[in-house]
Design a protein around this motif. Structure first.
Motif, PDB file in Angstrom:
ATOM      1  N   THR A 136       1.951   1.841  -3.555  1.00 19.60           N
ATOM      2  CA  THR A 136       0.791   2.215  -4.371  1.00 19.60           C
ATOM      3  C   THR A 136       0.383   3.657  -4.072  1.00 19.60           C
ATOM      4  O   THR A 136       0.115   4.440  -4.991  1.00 19.60           O
ATOM      5  CB  THR A 136      -0.394   1.253  -4.107  1.00 19.60           C
ATOM      6  OG1 THR A 136       0.053  -0.080  -4.359  1.00 19.60           O
ATOM      7  CG2 THR A 136      -1.575   1.578  -4.985  1.00 19.60           C
ATOM      8  N   LEU A 137       0.373   4.018  -2.800  1.00 17.77           N
ATOM      9  CA  LEU A 137       0.041   5.386  -2.406  1.00 17.77           C
ATOM     10  C   LEU A 137       1.095   6.358  -2.940  1.00 17.77           C
ATOM     11  O   LEU A 137       0.747   7.422  -3.479  1.00 17.77           O
ATOM     12  CB  LEU A 137      -0.074   5.510  -0.888  1.00 17.77           C
ATOM     13  CG  LEU A 137      -0.372   6.902  -0.344  1.00 17.77           C
ATOM     14  CD1 LEU A 137      -1.688   7.446  -0.894  1.00 17.77           C
ATOM     15  CD2 LEU A 137      -0.403   6.884   1.179  1.00 17.77           C
ATOM     16  N   LEU A 194      -5.416   8.091  -0.335  1.00 16.03           N
ATOM     17  CA  LEU A 194      -5.464   6.748   0.223  1.00 16.03           C
ATOM     18  C   LEU A 194      -6.903   6.245   0.284  1.00 16.03           C
ATOM     19  O   LEU A 194      -7.181   5.098  -0.069  1.00 16.03           O
ATOM     20  CB  LEU A 194      -4.823   6.735   1.617  1.00 16.03           C
ATOM     21  CG  LEU A 194      -4.860   5.403   2.356  1.00 16.03           C
ATOM     22  CD1 LEU A 194      -4.106   4.318   1.591  1.00 16.03           C
ATOM     23  CD2 LEU A 194      -4.286   5.569   3.761  1.00 16.03           C
ATOM     24  N   ASP A 201      -3.042  13.532   1.190  1.00 13.26           N
ATOM     25  CA  ASP A 201      -2.552  12.163   1.024  1.00 13.26           C
ATOM     26  C   ASP A 201      -3.561  11.164   1.579  1.00 13.26           C
ATOM     27  O   ASP A 201      -3.768  10.089   1.001  1.00 13.26           O
ATOM     28  CB  ASP A 201      -1.194  11.989   1.707  1.00 13.26           C
ATOM     29  CG  ASP A 201      -0.084  12.792   1.036  1.00 13.26           C
ATOM     30  OD1 ASP A 201      -0.350  13.438  -0.007  1.00 13.26           O
ATOM     31  OD2 ASP A 201       1.049  12.768   1.552  1.00 13.26           O
ATOM     32  N   ASP A 202      -4.195  11.508   2.692  1.00  9.70           N
ATOM     33  CA  ASP A 202      -5.212  10.618   3.279  1.00  9.70           C
ATOM     34  C   ASP A 202      -6.417  10.468   2.357  1.00  9.70           C
ATOM     35  O   ASP A 202      -7.006   9.387   2.270  1.00  9.70           O
ATOM     36  CB  ASP A 202      -5.666  11.135   4.651  1.00  9.70           C
ATOM     37  CG  ASP A 202      -4.599  10.931   5.726  1.00  9.70           C
ATOM     38  OD1 ASP A 202      -3.718  10.057   5.537  1.00  9.70           O
ATOM     39  OD2 ASP A 202      -4.645  11.643   6.742  1.00  9.70           O
ATOM     40  N   ILE A 230      -7.960   5.160  -3.147  1.00 12.91           N
ATOM     41  CA  ILE A 230      -7.376   3.857  -3.500  1.00 12.91           C
ATOM     42  C   ILE A 230      -8.162   2.751  -2.821  1.00 12.91           C
ATOM     43  O   ILE A 230      -8.509   1.739  -3.447  1.00 12.91           O
ATOM     44  CB  ILE A 230      -5.883   3.794  -3.103  1.00 12.91           C
ATOM     45  CG1 ILE A 230      -5.064   4.759  -3.971  1.00 12.91           C
ATOM     46  CG2 ILE A 230      -5.358   2.374  -3.218  1.00 12.91           C
ATOM     47  CD1 ILE A 230      -3.638   4.945  -3.494  1.00 12.91           C
ATOM     48  N   ASN A 231      -8.439   2.925  -1.546  1.00 19.01           N
ATOM     49  CA  ASN A 231      -9.193   1.909  -0.810  1.00 19.01           C
ATOM     50  C   ASN A 231     -10.578   1.716  -1.412  1.00 19.01           C
ATOM     51  O   ASN A 231     -11.072   0.591  -1.543  1.00 19.01           O
ATOM     52  CB  ASN A 231      -9.294   2.260   0.677  1.00 19.01           C
ATOM     53  CG  ASN A 231      -7.994   2.031   1.410  1.00 19.01           C
ATOM     54  OD1 ASN A 231      -7.229   1.140   1.064  1.00 19.01           O
ATOM     55  ND2 ASN A 231      -7.730   2.847   2.411  1.00 19.01           N
ATOM     56  N   MET A 284       0.830  -1.205   0.000  1.00 21.47           N
ATOM     57  CA  MET A 284       0.000   0.000   0.000  1.00 21.47           C
ATOM     58  C   MET A 284       0.865   1.256   0.000  1.00 21.47           C
ATOM     59  O   MET A 284       0.528   2.233  -0.653  1.00 21.47           O
ATOM     60  CB  MET A 284      -0.956   0.011   1.194  1.00 21.47           C
ATOM     61  CG  MET A 284      -1.864   1.226   1.235  1.00 21.47           C
ATOM     62  SD  MET A 284      -2.869   1.465  -0.257  1.00 21.47           S
ATOM     63  CE  MET A 284      -4.234   0.394   0.103  1.00 21.47           C
ATOM     64  N   ASP A 285       2.003   1.218   0.706  1.00 20.66           N
ATOM     65  CA  ASP A 285       2.861   2.402   0.747  1.00 20.66           C
ATOM     66  C   ASP A 285       3.354   2.772  -0.657  1.00 20.66           C
ATOM     67  O   ASP A 285       3.352   3.943  -1.035  1.00 20.66           O
ATOM     68  CB  ASP A 285       4.060   2.180   1.675  1.00 20.66           C
ATOM     69  CG  ASP A 285       3.677   2.159   3.146  1.00 20.66           C
ATOM     70  OD1 ASP A 285       2.571   2.644   3.479  1.00 20.66           O
ATOM     71  OD2 ASP A 285       4.482   1.658   3.956  1.00 20.66           O
TER      72      ASP A 285
END
Length: 133
Positions: free
Chosen positions: A98-99, A124, A120-121, A127-128, A95-96
């Protein structure tokens, strides 16, 4: 000869003075012709609305406003929203990573998918949302 030079200089000075001595009316016409056509002003000081953030946007909100154009149709290889196999492949790097790819941009995807106002959140969360996590 000196008199001729003096006469020519005096004539040139007179022509120059006439050329550059516009009347107020002429100056007003010039100002009118070269004035700006309009102005651009953004924000409260210009009488525009100020949009206050009500907190972080959900992954779905970010997807709908910034990601759906490419990730909805899989443009240029973008993993489609809800395509588990495509997202599992991306997330296999962690995930790191990908983010980081989403924040910095990767391949045809620009940084943050052109969502410059996304935190950034929020990225994320998008993405989720798209990966079904």
């Amino acid at each position: 000869m000196k008199q001729l030079k003096a006469l020519i200089l005096a004539a040139a000075a007179l022509v120059a003075a006439q050329t550059f001595a516009n009347t107020d009316a002429q100056n007003d016409k010039i100002r009118e012709r070269i004035k700006p056509v309009g102005e651009v002003c953004v924000g409260a000081e210009c009488g525009g609305a100020v949009v206050a953030a009500s907190g972080p946007r959900s992954g779905e909100e970010v997807y709908n406003t910034a990601c759906a154009a490419c990730h909805g149709a899989g443009i240029l290889g973008a993993p489609k929203n809800g395509d588990k196999a495509a997202w599992d492949d991306r997330l296999s790097k962690g995930m790191d990573q990908t983010l980081a790819n989403a924040i910095n941009g990767i391949n045809a995807m620009p940084p943050k998918g052109n969502c410059a106002t996304c935190s950034d959140d929020e990225i994320l969360g998008a993405i989720n949302y798209m990966s079904g996590r």
